[in-house]
Write a protein that holds these residues in place. Structure first.
Motif, PDB file in Angstrom:
ATOM      1  N   PRO A  84      98.795  27.912  64.525  1.00 19.61           N
ATOM      2  CA  PRO A  84      99.160  26.985  65.603  1.00 19.61           C
ATOM      3  C   PRO A  84     100.012  25.829  65.084  1.00 19.61           C
ATOM      4  CG  PRO A  84      96.887  26.648  64.940  1.00 19.61           C
ATOM      5  CD  PRO A  84      97.360  27.859  64.201  1.00 19.61           C
ATOM      6  N   PRO A  85     100.899  25.299  65.928  1.00 15.89           N
ATOM      7  CA  PRO A  85     101.766  24.180  65.525  1.00 15.89           C
ATOM      8  C   PRO A  85     101.013  22.854  65.604  1.00 15.89           C
ATOM      9  CG  PRO A  85     102.220  24.795  67.788  1.00 15.89           C
ATOM     10  CD  PRO A  85     101.197  25.771  67.294  1.00 15.89           C
ATOM     11  N   HIS A  86     101.674  21.787  65.142  1.00 15.77           N
ATOM     12  CA  HIS A  86     101.020  20.491  65.184  1.00 15.77           C
ATOM     13  C   HIS A  86     101.847  19.439  65.921  1.00 15.77           C
ATOM     14  CE1 HIS A  86     103.110  20.809  61.197  1.00 15.77           C
ATOM     15  NE2 HIS A  86     103.650  19.675  61.630  1.00 15.77           N
ATOM     16  N   ASP A  87     102.712  19.859  66.844  1.00 18.56           N
ATOM     17  CA  ASP A  87     103.323  18.909  67.772  1.00 18.56           C
ATOM     18  C   ASP A  87     103.072  19.420  69.186  1.00 18.56           C
ATOM     19  OD1 ASP A  87     105.984  20.192  68.955  1.00 18.56           O
ATOM     20  OD2 ASP A  87     105.869  20.748  66.834  1.00 18.56           O
ATOM     21  N   ALA A  88     103.006  18.494  70.134  1.00 21.49           N
ATOM     22  CA  ALA A  88     102.537  18.813  71.480  1.00 21.49           C
ATOM     23  C   ALA A  88     103.414  19.832  72.193  1.00 21.49           C
ATOM     24  CB  ALA A  88     102.435  17.531  72.296  1.00 21.49           C
ATOM     25  N   GLU A  89     104.736  19.709  72.089  1.00 23.56           N
ATOM     26  CA  GLU A  89     105.636  20.608  72.810  1.00 23.56           C
ATOM     27  C   GLU A  89     105.453  22.054  72.346  1.00 23.56           C
ATOM     28  OE1 GLU A  89     110.417  21.177  73.750  1.00 23.56           O
ATOM     29  OE2 GLU A  89     109.687  19.386  72.714  1.00 23.56           O
ATOM     30  N   ARG A  90     105.410  22.242  71.047  1.00 24.77           N
ATOM     31  CA  ARG A  90     105.228  23.607  70.538  1.00 24.77           C
ATOM     32  C   ARG A  90     103.801  24.104  70.747  1.00 24.77           C
ATOM     33  NH1 ARG A  90     106.509  24.826  64.888  1.00 24.77           N
ATOM     34  NH2 ARG A  90     105.766  22.728  64.358  1.00 24.77           N
ATOM     35  N   MET A  91     102.817  23.190  70.748  1.00 22.32           N
ATOM     36  CA  MET A  91     101.444  23.593  71.032  1.00 22.32           C
ATOM     37  C   MET A  91     101.324  24.100  72.464  1.00 22.32           C
ATOM     38  SD  MET A  91      98.261  23.983  70.083  1.00 22.32           S
ATOM     39  CE  MET A  91      97.846  22.979  68.652  1.00 22.32           C
ATOM     40  N   ARG A  92     102.007  23.451  73.397  1.00 25.95           N
ATOM     41  CA  ARG A  92     101.990  23.918  74.783  1.00 25.95           C
ATOM     42  C   ARG A  92     102.593  25.321  74.886  1.00 25.95           C
ATOM     43  NH1 ARG A  92     101.621  20.596  78.871  1.00 25.95           N
ATOM     44  NH2 ARG A  92     102.500  18.902  77.625  1.00 25.95           N
ATOM     45  N   ALA A  93     103.716  25.538  74.227  1.00 21.55           N
ATOM     46  CA  ALA A  93     104.341  26.862  74.252  1.00 21.55           C
ATOM     47  C   ALA A  93     103.432  27.908  73.609  1.00 21.55           C
ATOM     48  CB  ALA A  93     105.689  26.812  73.538  1.00 21.55           C
ATOM     49  N   TYR A  94     102.749  27.531  72.543  1.00 18.49           N
ATOM     50  CA  TYR A  94     101.815  28.424  71.853  1.00 18.49           C
ATOM     51  C   TYR A  94     100.706  28.862  72.808  1.00 18.49           C
ATOM     52  CZ  TYR A  94      98.454  29.812  68.163  1.00 18.49           C
ATOM     53  OH  TYR A  94      97.551  30.485  67.362  1.00 18.49           O
ATOM     54  N   LEU A  95     100.115  27.901  73.521  1.00 14.56           N
ATOM     55  CA  LEU A  95      99.026  28.207  74.447  1.00 14.56           C
ATOM     56  C   LEU A  95      99.523  29.039  75.633  1.00 14.56           C
ATOM     57  CD1 LEU A  95      97.286  24.724  74.374  1.00 14.56           C
ATOM     58  CD2 LEU A  95      96.428  26.827  73.346  1.00 14.56           C
ATOM     59  N   GLU A  96     100.730  28.763  76.087  1.00 10.98           N
ATOM     60  CA  GLU A  96     101.299  29.558  77.173  1.00 10.98           C
ATOM     61  C   GLU A  96     101.511  30.999  76.738  1.00 10.98           C
ATOM     62  OE1 GLU A  96     104.793  27.409  78.252  1.00 10.98           O
ATOM     63  OE2 GLU A  96     103.749  26.171  79.748  1.00 10.98           O
ATOM     64  N   GLU A  97     101.836  31.206  75.469  1.00  9.25           N
ATOM     65  CA  GLU A  97     102.038  32.571  74.984  1.00  9.25           C
ATOM     66  C   GLU A  97     100.718  33.325  74.896  1.00  9.25           C
ATOM     67  OE1 GLU A  97     104.327  35.000  71.402  1.00  9.25           O
ATOM     68  OE2 GLU A  97     104.473  32.821  71.532  1.00  9.25           O
ATOM     69  N   ILE A  98      99.623  32.626  74.696  1.00  4.20           N
ATOM     70  CA  ILE A  98      98.316  33.281  74.719  1.00  4.20           C
ATOM     71  C   ILE A  98      98.048  33.846  76.100  1.00  4.20           C
ATOM     72  CG2 ILE A  98      95.814  32.888  74.621  1.00  4.20           C
ATOM     73  CD1 ILE A  98      96.274  30.918  72.396  1.00  4.20           C
ATOM     74  N   ASP A  99      98.436  33.087  77.137  1.00  7.51           N
ATOM     75  CA  ASP A  99      98.175  33.524  78.511  1.00  7.51           C
ATOM     76  C   ASP A  99      99.025  34.721  78.898  1.00  7.51           C
ATOM     77  OD1 ASP A  99      99.143  32.838  81.679  1.00  7.51           O
ATOM     78  OD2 ASP A  99      96.992  32.963  81.260  1.00  7.51           O
ATOM     79  N   LEU A 100     100.315  34.679  78.599  1.00  7.84           N
ATOM     80  CA  LEU A 100     101.242  35.815  78.734  1.00  7.84           C
ATOM     81  C   LEU A 100     101.582  36.236  80.164  1.00  7.84           C
ATOM     82  CD1 LEU A 100      99.858  38.241  75.992  1.00  7.84           C
ATOM     83  CD2 LEU A 100     101.827  36.737  75.813  1.00  7.84           C
ATOM     84  N   ILE A 101     100.859  35.774  81.155  1.00  4.54           N
ATOM     85  CA  ILE A 101     101.035  36.308  82.504  1.00  4.54           C
ATOM     86  C   ILE A 101     102.065  35.517  83.303  1.00  4.54           C
ATOM     87  CG2 ILE A 101      99.887  36.963  84.647  1.00  4.54           C
ATOM     88  CD1 ILE A 101      99.031  38.595  82.243  1.00  4.54           C
ATOM     89  N   GLU A 102     101.843  34.242  83.482  1.00  3.93           N
ATOM     90  CA  GLU A 102     102.741  33.411  84.291  1.00  3.93           C
ATOM     91  C   GLU A 102     102.552  31.958  83.890  1.00  3.93           C
ATOM     92  OE1 GLU A 102      99.836  32.864  88.160  1.00  3.93           O
ATOM     93  OE2 GLU A 102     101.352  34.433  88.219  1.00  3.93           O
ATOM     94  N   ALA A 103     103.136  31.048  84.666  1.00  4.18           N
ATOM     95  CA  ALA A 103     103.011  29.625  84.350  1.00  4.18           C
ATOM     96  C   ALA A 103     101.534  29.245  84.244  1.00  4.18           C
ATOM     97  CB  ALA A 103     103.704  28.796  85.426  1.00  4.18           C
ATOM     98  N   MET A 104     101.200  28.494  83.221  1.00  4.69           N
ATOM     99  CA  MET A 104      99.808  28.204  82.898  1.00  4.69           C
ATOM    100  C   MET A 104      99.251  27.078  83.756  1.00  4.69           C
ATOM    101  SD  MET A 104      98.300  27.554  79.069  1.00  4.69           S
ATOM    102  CE  MET A 104      99.422  26.160  78.807  1.00  4.69           C
ATOM    103  N   ASP A 105      98.134  27.354  84.474  1.00  2.28           N
ATOM    104  CA  ASP A 105      97.450  26.297  85.196  1.00  2.28           C
ATOM    105  C   ASP A 105      96.282  25.808  84.339  1.00  2.28           C
ATOM    106  OD1 ASP A 105      95.541  28.283  85.414  1.00  2.28           O
ATOM    107  OD2 ASP A 105      95.837  28.621  87.560  1.00  2.28           O
ATOM    108  N   THR A 106      95.488  24.885  84.872  1.00  2.00           N
ATOM    109  CA  THR A 106      94.442  24.280  84.059  1.00  2.00           C
ATOM    110  C   THR A 106      93.352  25.261  83.643  1.00  2.00           C
ATOM    111  OG1 THR A 106      94.888  22.106  85.023  1.00  2.00           O
ATOM    112  CG2 THR A 106      92.747  22.403  83.959  1.00  2.00           C
TER     113      THR A 106
END
Length: 324
Positions: free
Chosen positions: A200-222
């Protein structure tokens, strides 16, 4: 490049308009959890999600008949009570906690692997159904320099030390002694560039993209964000910088509100952040370390009773407590 299995997991072979789904297609939560059921370890929230989508096939996959054997001592079956926020405590906004985490003098390092204690509810339905019971487990995953790793899973409940523990690892539920080893495995060297296996990355922007890639389906909600956080922490133990970047991402999550101070199930002091998942009738409480922003726990609590499964408002469906 991700291996073939990772690529297959990313594929979505069933279009949402497929006429084979007479009632409705599986939503993104069910698609993702079904994928984990088919290809990996049973997911932490599978029982609750299968119950909430209401399909007979999904429910059939998680409904079990409880049989107890091998012990004359009362097992530790009582479901944990939902955590309660301390009266009069001051909630800490997530953006303020993110600042605090970034300024922390802690020198925690990022570690591949996890140490987590979980409580998951097992349910039955239909005539003669037994009351729900809680299945507690502790899992330790450690990686070695050569890329191999070990996984140890034991049945234990720190709330009732020394008492027999119910497990469904066989998969027929039964009682075992506290600390009983459910599995001990060593895996050969492996590598993946796909989250949550990738570092995992250690800056917020890349961390958000990392978590979105875990979801893989669509825009990530809460709810999807909280699921992704749990998957991240089931693979990595975050360091100081990663904790701070994760809290930055959480600070932008819609509907995740500060609730105040709480003591988690391992006796640690934390700050609680609550999200009401009205689609699945679940209240989700995220618990963060008030100094470092590290995630201590995640609790899912029922907000609508379901007599068929014997669950009541306030029942804890699942809880995870992460440790170093």
């Amino acid at each position: 490049m991700a291996d073939e299995l990772e690529l297959l997991r990313r594929a979505n072979p069933v279009p949402s308009g497929d006429p084979r789904f007479h009632d409705r297609p599986l939503d993104q939560h069910a698609e993702r959890r079904l994928n984990h059921l088919l290809h990996g370890r049973r997911p932490r929230r599978l029982r609750r999600l299968a119950w909430s989508i209401g399909t007979a096939a999904a429910v059939g996959a998680v409904v079990v008949t409880l049989t107890l054997s091998g012990s004359t001592t009362a097992p530790a079956v009582a479901a944990p009570r939902a955590l309660v926020v301390e009266a009069g405590s001051t909630p800490v906004p997530l953006d303020r906690l993110a600042d605090r985490a970034a300024e922390s003098d802690s020198s925690l390092r990022l570690l591949q692997g996890t140490h987590v204690q979980t409580w998951n509810m097992s349910m039955t339905s239909g005539p003669g159904a037994r009351p729900p019971v809680t299945l507690p487990e502790e899992r330790v995953v450690r990686w070695k320099a050569d890329g191999s790793h070990t996984e140890l899973v034991v049945a234990t409940d720190p709330r009732h030390p020394g008492k027999p523990v119910i497990t469904d690892a066989d998969p027929v539920p039964r009682t075992v002694e506290d600390g009983h080893v459910l599995s001990r495995q060593t895996y050969p060297p492996s590598w993946s560039d796909a989250p949550p296996k990738a570092e995992p990355p250690h800056d917020a922007e890349r961390m958000r993209a990392y978590l979105e890639e875990i979801d893989l389906i669509e825009a990530m909600d809460t709810p999807q964000l909280l699921d992704a956080v749990a998957q991240l922490l089931d693979n990595w133990t975050l360091g100081t910088r990663e904790n701070a970047s994760l809290v930055r991402v959480l600070a932008d999550a819609k509907g995740l509100r500060p609730a105040g101070a709480v003591t988690d199930r391992l006796g640690r002091k934390g700050q609680a952040y609550v999200y009401d998942d009205k689609a699945h009738f679940v209240r989700r409480m995220l618990i963060l370390d008030p100094a470092t922003g590290a995630v201590l726990g995640l609790e899912d609590t029922v907000t609508k009773a379901d007599p068929e499964f014997g669950v009541k408002v306030g029942d804890v469906m699942s809880y995870s407590a992460w440790m170093r």
